[in-house]
Design a protein around this motif. Structure first.
Motif: not given
Length: 307
Positions: A116-122, A124-139
């Motif tokens: 079930d790739i959809a479960a894995l994607t879900e 990963a999406a949460a982890a990506r959201h957190e990485s973009y929060r840190r990216t916003g802080d960096l920028l």
């Protein structure tokens, strides 16, 4: 991975110009591209703008190294270090973007009915959201402005010249011979580091990947010095082919790390099964990629020098 469009080099460079003028041209182009990319990423920190900023930073880093070679001085090191730090800081968000939009997306059909790739994607999406929060802080932090200021100061203070502003003979010389020597030096270094390339560890191969990427950017920057050169195009195509294979292997190594991250956060059977299936596919693909890498390395090793 998506095909890259190769820029036509630094349009301000031309055969016969002085090393001093070439340094100013490289810095001017790098500054303009960086300003545009930083503004776009600050305004809309999303996959396309983050990727564009990383590419601008990597091209700037390659240009700064060329400038250091032309000037035989080290006033460019701080700016180069800041550009690399910012690029590396944006890397995690870019890794998650590739993992979701490319790696997982192309496995959906292959693993249908198995995982079930959809479960894995879900997850990963949460982890990506957190990485973009840190990216916003960096920028929003000081590093982007520090990188911009570093290039601006280089252009305004011209520290590669004499303290009184005079231009030494090295800087007044034509750029053509210096560019050939810089390319030849990078070519020798790469040929030395690439021996037994397929047998290196992932980390060792990543360092070669970084060197190849920087060399490719340097070739793009200096391309106008050899206008309409078919030999340059053939040589650069070999470098880009090697880079593509190294990039794919780097993505595979990163994929394994990201799979472990998602699986460690979600013990549900669906995610664990999907992560295991993805790991199996990645192991098979890596064997094929390593074989392709050997072929790409032979192509590069046999490439005729254009300089």
């Amino acid at each position: 991975m998506p095909k890259r469009k190769s820029p036509e080099g630094n349009a301000l460079l031309a055969a016969g110009m002085t090393a001093d003028a070439a340094i100013a041209a490289i810095l001017t182009t790098g500054q303009a591209e960086l300003v545009t990319a930083v503004r776009a990423a600050l305004d809309r920190p999303r996959p396309d703008t983050v990727h564009a900023l990383r590419m601008a930073l990597q091209r700037l880093g390659a240009g700064l190294e060329l400038c250091a070679g032309f000037a035989a001085e080290a006033p460019f090191e701080t700016a180069r270090r800041d550009a690399r730090a910012l690029s590396d800081g944006l890397g995690e968000a870019r890794n998650w973007d590739i993992f979701i939009s490319e790696t997982l997306a192309r496995r959906i059909e292959e693993l249908a009915g198995t995982a079930d790739i959809a479960a894995l994607t879900e997850g990963a999406a949460a982890a990506r959201h957190e990485s973009y929060r840190r990216t916003g802080d960096l920028l929003a932090g000081p590093l982007p402005q520090k990188a911009l200021l570093g290039v601006a100061l280089l252009l305004s203070q011209t520290p590669w010249r004499e303290a009184d502003g005079r231009m030494p003979k090295r800087l007044a010389a034509r750029i053509d011979g210096r560019a050939r020597r810089e390319i030849a030096r990078a070519d020798r270094r790469l040929r030395g580091s690439g021996k037994r390339l397929s047998r290196l560890s992932d980390e060792e191969r990543r360092e070669v990947d970084r060197a190849v990427r920087q060399f490719a950017h340097a070739l793009e920057c200096l391309a106008p010095l050899w206008p309409r050169s078919a030999r340059l195009k053939r040589y650069r195509d070999r470098v880009l082919g090697l880079r593509a294979e190294l990039d794919e292997l780097a993505v595979m190594a990163t994929t394994q790390r990201l799979l472990e991250h998602v699986a460690a956060d979600d013990f549900s059977p669906g995610v664990q099964r999907a992560a295991g299936a993805m790991t199996g596919w990645a192991a098979r693909d890596k064997i094929d990629r390593l074989a392709a890498l050997d072929a790409r390395w032979r192509d590069f090793r046999n490439a005729k020098r254009f300089w």
